[in-house]
Scaffold this active site. Sequence first.
Site, mmCIF file in Angstrom:
data_model
loop_
_atom_site.group_PDB
_atom_site.id
_atom_site.type_symbol
_atom_site.label_atom_id
_atom_site.label_comp_id
_atom_site.label_asym_id
_atom_site.label_seq_id
_atom_site.Cartn_x
_atom_site.Cartn_y
_atom_site.Cartn_z
ATOM 1 N N LYS A 119 0.828 -1.216 0.000
ATOM 2 C CA LYS A 119 0.000 0.000 0.000
ATOM 3 C C LYS A 119 0.866 1.272 0.000
ATOM 4 O O LYS A 119 0.604 2.208 -0.751
ATOM 5 C CB LYS A 119 -0.936 -0.028 1.216
ATOM 6 N N ILE A 120 1.919 1.285 0.825
ATOM 7 C CA ILE A 120 2.733 2.501 0.921
ATOM 8 C C ILE A 120 3.666 2.635 -0.287
ATOM 9 O O ILE A 120 3.758 3.711 -0.898
ATOM 10 C CB ILE A 120 3.525 2.519 2.254
ATOM 11 N N ASP A 139 9.525 -6.705 -5.495
ATOM 12 C CA ASP A 139 8.551 -7.218 -4.523
ATOM 13 C C ASP A 139 8.319 -8.675 -4.891
ATOM 14 O O ASP A 139 8.097 -8.976 -6.081
ATOM 15 C CB ASP A 139 7.230 -6.414 -4.616
ATOM 16 N N CYS A 171 9.081 -2.337 2.539
ATOM 17 C CA CYS A 171 8.685 -3.728 2.832
ATOM 18 C C CYS A 171 8.614 -3.917 4.345
ATOM 19 O O CYS A 171 9.141 -3.101 5.094
ATOM 20 C CB CYS A 171 9.693 -4.697 2.202
ATOM 21 N N PRO A 172 7.961 -4.972 4.813
ATOM 22 C CA PRO A 172 7.922 -5.186 6.267
ATOM 23 C C PRO A 172 9.265 -5.699 6.789
ATOM 24 O O PRO A 172 10.077 -6.209 6.004
ATOM 25 C CB PRO A 172 6.843 -6.261 6.438
ATOM 26 N N THR A 198 11.484 4.539 5.364
ATOM 27 C CA THR A 198 10.379 4.875 6.279
ATOM 28 C C THR A 198 9.708 3.582 6.753
ATOM 29 O O THR A 198 8.615 3.630 7.304
ATOM 30 C CB THR A 198 9.310 5.741 5.568
ATOM 31 N N ARG A 200 11.206 0.028 8.440
ATOM 32 C CA ARG A 200 11.684 -0.340 9.771
ATOM 33 C C ARG A 200 13.203 -0.228 9.786
ATOM 34 O O ARG A 200 13.870 -0.612 8.820
ATOM 35 C CB ARG A 200 11.283 -1.775 10.131
ATOM 36 N N ASP A 224 13.363 7.636 8.606
ATOM 37 C CA ASP A 224 12.356 7.918 9.640
ATOM 38 C C ASP A 224 12.433 6.867 10.748
ATOM 39 O O ASP A 224 11.730 6.973 11.743
ATOM 40 C CB ASP A 224 10.944 7.909 9.022
ATOM 41 N N GLU A 229 15.811 2.176 17.649
ATOM 42 C CA GLU A 229 14.972 3.329 18.017
ATOM 43 C C GLU A 229 14.128 3.094 19.273
ATOM 44 O O GLU A 229 13.785 4.043 19.974
ATOM 45 C CB GLU A 229 14.057 3.735 16.852
ATOM 46 N N HIS A 261 10.400 8.487 13.602
ATOM 47 C CA HIS A 261 9.247 7.611 13.352
ATOM 48 C C HIS A 261 7.932 8.409 13.370
ATOM 49 O O HIS A 261 7.001 8.108 14.123
ATOM 50 C CB HIS A 261 9.194 6.468 14.380
HETATM 51 P P1 NAI Z 1 1.875 -3.851 2.827
HETATM 52 O O1 NAI Z 1 1.718 -5.161 3.532
HETATM 53 O O2 NAI Z 1 0.714 -3.271 2.087
HETATM 54 O O3 NAI Z 1 3.089 -3.961 1.772
HETATM 55 C C1 NAI Z 1 4.309 -4.569 2.039
HETATM 56 C C2 NAI Z 1 4.858 -5.072 0.702
HETATM 57 O O4 NAI Z 1 6.177 -5.543 0.922
HETATM 58 C C3 NAI Z 1 4.036 -6.234 0.105
HETATM 59 O O5 NAI Z 1 3.711 -5.959 -1.248
HETATM 60 C C4 NAI Z 1 4.977 -7.410 0.216
HETATM 61 O O6 NAI Z 1 4.809 -8.373 -0.826
HETATM 62 C C5 NAI Z 1 6.323 -6.716 0.143
HETATM 63 N N1 NAI Z 1 7.432 -7.516 0.637
HETATM 64 C C6 NAI Z 1 7.415 -8.522 1.549
HETATM 65 N N2 NAI Z 1 8.650 -9.029 1.686
HETATM 66 C C7 NAI Z 1 9.444 -8.335 0.841
HETATM 67 C C8 NAI Z 1 10.832 -8.416 0.517
HETATM 68 N N3 NAI Z 1 11.622 -9.332 1.080
HETATM 69 N N4 NAI Z 1 11.327 -7.547 -0.389
HETATM 70 C C9 NAI Z 1 10.515 -6.643 -0.994
HETATM 71 N N5 NAI Z 1 9.199 -6.533 -0.730
HETATM 72 C C10 NAI Z 1 8.679 -7.369 0.170
HETATM 73 O O7 NAI Z 1 2.422 -2.862 3.920
HETATM 74 P P2 NAI Z 1 2.436 -1.260 3.872
HETATM 75 O O8 NAI Z 1 1.182 -0.742 4.463
HETATM 76 O O9 NAI Z 1 2.815 -0.806 2.518
HETATM 77 O O10 NAI Z 1 3.603 -0.952 4.917
HETATM 78 C C11 NAI Z 1 4.958 -1.309 4.639
HETATM 79 C C12 NAI Z 1 5.792 -1.161 5.896
HETATM 80 O O11 NAI Z 1 5.880 0.228 6.235
HETATM 81 C C13 NAI Z 1 5.155 -1.792 7.156
HETATM 82 O O12 NAI Z 1 5.491 -3.165 7.259
HETATM 83 C C14 NAI Z 1 5.770 -0.998 8.274
HETATM 84 O O13 NAI Z 1 6.924 -1.647 8.758
HETATM 85 C C15 NAI Z 1 6.161 0.335 7.629
HETATM 86 N N6 NAI Z 1 5.393 1.451 8.181
HETATM 87 C C16 NAI Z 1 6.076 2.517 8.705
HETATM 88 C C17 NAI Z 1 5.393 3.586 9.248
HETATM 89 C C18 NAI Z 1 6.100 4.803 9.781
HETATM 90 O O14 NAI Z 1 5.472 5.641 10.435
HETATM 91 N N7 NAI Z 1 7.388 4.984 9.535
HETATM 92 C C19 NAI Z 1 3.934 3.579 9.344
HETATM 93 C C20 NAI Z 1 3.306 2.450 8.698
HETATM 94 C C21 NAI Z 1 4.021 1.411 8.167
#
Ligand code: NAI
Length: 295
Positions: A119-120, A139, A171-172, A198, A200, A224, A229, A261
């Site tokens: 999503k992000i 991805d 990515c997560p 941004t 982890r 971020d 942290e 963060h």
């Molecule tokens: P999401 O689950 O929609 O997307 C994550 C994407 O990463 C998926 O498409 C997945 O297939 C992909 N992925 C999984 N393993 C991977 C790898 N080894 N290499 C490349 N891509 C891979 O999650 P969303 O909402 O996009 O969030 C992503 C991350 O952003 C979260 O896991 C969280 O850690 C971080 N985040 C940080 C925030 C902040 O305030 N700094 C706030 C919200 C999220």
Amino acid sequence: IQTVHLANGAEAVGLFTSDAANAEILGSLFDIGVRYVCLRSVGYDHVDVEKAKHLGMKVANVPEYSPYSVAEHAAALLLAVNRKIVLGQKLMDIGDYRIDALKGFDLHGKTVGIIGTGKIGRAFAQIMNGFGCNLLAYDPVPDHTLQSLINITYVSLKELYKYSDVISIHCPLNVNTKHLICKEAFACMKKGITLINTARGAIIDTMALIDALDEGTVGFAGLDVYENEKRFFFEDVRYQKNGDDLFIQLRSYPNVLVTGHQAFLTHEALTGIAETTVSNLNEWAERGYCKNDLF
Ligand code: NAI
């Protein structure tokens, strides 16, 4: 562990990313009657999911809350490090209006590599598309609907490292992505890249990043998140003596910009988090499970 007692008498707790939920803490929460762990975040790398499963506790996250909040902050970091907004402001504050130290580069025409197009990452790709960048992505689960909207090419990680001028991580954090950006990864990158994180902190090996900054592989970094942290982000530690040496070293580079963060911190995202958290709790209260259960 010191704050577990605050949950005395509660069946559910609401946790944010800075709260640890390791096996010991989950066990202690279970012992005082907590059965539901409601995360106010997308990421759940701070939770021992296997332990929760074993105890029979329910864990739910907020899978989506304004992905634009984080994607736009990634863009803000990229622009700020490149165009030296912080240094420019500092010089202006002291009445030094010279611009010699403030040269940046055009984003237009640059190649931006996006790691993770969920999503992000998807929202970030669309922003960068608007800037006229060439987009590469890695991805394991490519998003073909995104490819029908904008010009983005899925490549291997190695190719992404090789051709990107800017790399942004979305990515997560999990066992596969811990220290994904390590010495070997930096060795494959172009010289002088801009690295944005941004997602982890622990996705980047900070020591390797410091070496890459010294060697000039990384020209700019906008972060971020930071791998240690949890020790101090979200706290006022101005009067504490023992700093985090690695963080102090990282922050000593003028071409590194760190925010604490705060990427998620927009009005829209906070509203989304609150609404989903309350609806997760209501669903548990009504039927014992909810649509955002992690397992
Ligand atoms: P999401 O689950 O929609 O997307 C994550 C994407 O990463 C998926 O498409 C997945 O297939 C992909 N992925 C999984 N393993 C991977 C790898 N080894 N290499 C490349 N891509 C891979 O999650 P969303 O909402 O996009 O969030 C992503 C991350 O952003 C979260 O896991 C969280 O850690 C971080 N985040 C940080 C925030 C902040 O305030 N700094 C706030 C919200 C999220």
